[in-house]
Design a protein around this motif. Structure first.
Motif, PDB file in Angstrom:
ATOM      1  N   TYR A  28       5.757  11.691  -0.308  1.00 39.20           N
ATOM      2  CA  TYR A  28       4.676  11.058   0.369  1.00 39.20           C
ATOM      3  C   TYR A  28       4.840  11.698   1.721  1.00 39.20           C
ATOM      4  O   TYR A  28       5.900  11.602   2.296  1.00 39.20           O
ATOM      5  N   GLU A  65      -3.543   7.258  -0.836  1.00 38.14           N
ATOM      6  CA  GLU A  65      -3.261   5.728  -1.537  1.00 38.14           C
ATOM      7  C   GLU A  65      -2.744   5.337  -2.747  1.00 38.14           C
ATOM      8  O   GLU A  65      -2.438   4.255  -3.261  1.00 38.14           O
ATOM      9  N   ARG A  66      -2.690   6.456  -3.500  1.00 39.68           N
ATOM     10  CA  ARG A  66      -1.977   6.206  -4.926  1.00 39.68           C
ATOM     11  C   ARG A  66      -1.184   7.342  -5.403  1.00 39.68           C
ATOM     12  O   ARG A  66      -1.495   8.576  -5.448  1.00 39.68           O
TER      13      ARG A  66
END
Length: 369
Positions: A306, A330-331
């Motif tokens: 991330y 978000e995922r």
């Protein structure tokens, strides 16, 4: 074509440069149109700086010709070539004021103190430093010092401005700002510039054309968009941006489009004419989008990182391991999970066969090293 039409043009005609047994430049032919900014881009040792130094008159070609403004300058010394250079170190005199630094070349060429000072002030105004003439270089920021170096070169009114890694001493944020300033200045004044860098993003941002150099040769010459979207080799695909290079099957071509198959997945894309059969495909990391496991062609997540505005994945597929960037922060897909992959319309290019221009990728990986 008149001399005025040729002013600012540059031509290399079959130029070769050797240092003893080492060949630094191999048969370089290149034309630079007046009023354009052309970047020499490539890894260390590719010959870009040697090319710039030959244009400046600091190195002599072993063979071939160099023309500036239609005039053969191959044998002329640096001070007779009508070019000015901006060095990466700026080369400002610390004991002179900013105005004196800018006027130095004018004074050295015999111009009187008053007209030289006036031209120096005009030059500082051009680069947004009006009123800074009385300061010392040490009182300026790195970006301001770089602009002083550009002003000092421009007041000489050269046919060609040469910039040798001009932003290498600046931090990343300042580099972005100063490169924009240099580009805007070049477009506003319309001078010819030859710019050397090893930074791909910098080259894409400032150039009308880019000459990507490798092993003393021009591997590909073209506009930034052309080089990014239609790389001529695996080397170009991976050097201009990053690319996964994988084997594919070309199913057919017509009306400027091709249909390819990769890992059992078929994809249609814009493409230059190519023969059907086995081929190679360059896939930008952001041109792969993730689906559910039963869509597209399958893969398994090997790593996930991330990074705030995107997630970086390495995904194992039948075509090799793909490096993928996904804006869907978000995922984050967990390591070991199965995913489906699809290809976007842009960011995917068929690589032409090019024995010298590319490098082979081991079959077990799809990402160019």
């Amino acid at each position: 074509m008149t001399n005025d039409d040729l002013r600012g043009s540059v031509r290399f005609e079959s130029v070769r440069k050797s240092f003893g047994a080492h060949v630094a430049i191999r048969d370089l032919s290149l034309t630079i149109r007046p009023g354009t900014l052309v970047t020499l881009l490539g890894p260390s040792g590719c010959g870009k700086t040697t090319t710039l130094r030959m244009l400046a008159g600091l190195e002599q070609p072993t063979s071939g010709r160099i023309l500036i403004g239609g005039r053969d300058v191959t044998a002329l010394p640096a001070n007779e070539r009508d070019v000015s250079m901006v060095f990466q170190s700026y080369a400002l005199f610390p004991h002179m004021s900013v105005a004196e630094n800018v006027a130095y070349g004018l004074r050295s060429s015999g111009l009187g103190r008053k007209p030289a000072t006036e031209k120096a002030e005009q030059g500082l105004e051009l680069v947004g430093l009006a009123g800074y003439g009385g300061r010392l270089p040490s009182e300026l920021s790195g970006g301001q010092q770089q602009r002083v170096a550009v002003a000092r070169a421009l007041v000489l009114e050269p046919q060609v401005l040469l910039l040798d890694e001009p932003l290498s001493n600046l931090d990343a944020r300042l580099r972005r700002r100063v490169r924009t300033e240099i580009r805007e200045l070049q477009q506003r004044l319309g001078f010819t510039a030859v710019y050397v860098t090893h930074d791909q993003e910098e080259a894409l941002a400032v150039s009308d054309e880019i000459v990507v150099m490798r092993d003393g040769e021009a591997a590909q010459i073209g506009a930034p968009r052309d080089l990014y979207e239609e790389p001529a080799s695996e080397f170009i695909a991976d050097f201009i941006g990053e690319a996964n290079v994988v084997a594919c099957e070309i199913l057919g071509h017509g009306a400027g489009r091709a249909r390819i198959r990769i890992g059992g997945y078929e994809h249609e894309m814009a493409a230059r004419p190519v023969p059907s059969g086995a081929g190679r495909l360059a896939i930008r990391p952001n041109a792969v989008y993730l689906r559910e496991a039963d869509g597209g062609f399958g893969g398994r997540v090997l790593s996930a990182a991330y990074l705030g505005d995107h997630v970086e994945y390495e995904i194992e597929t039948a075509a090799g391991t793909l490096f993928v960037t996904d804006p869907a922060v978000e995922r984050v897909r967990p390591v070991g999970s199965s995913v489906g992959l699809g290809l976007a319309e842009r960011g995917v290019a068929i690589i032409p066969s090019s024995p010298r221009g590319g490098r082979q990728v081991p079959p077990q990986t799809g990402r160019s090293a």
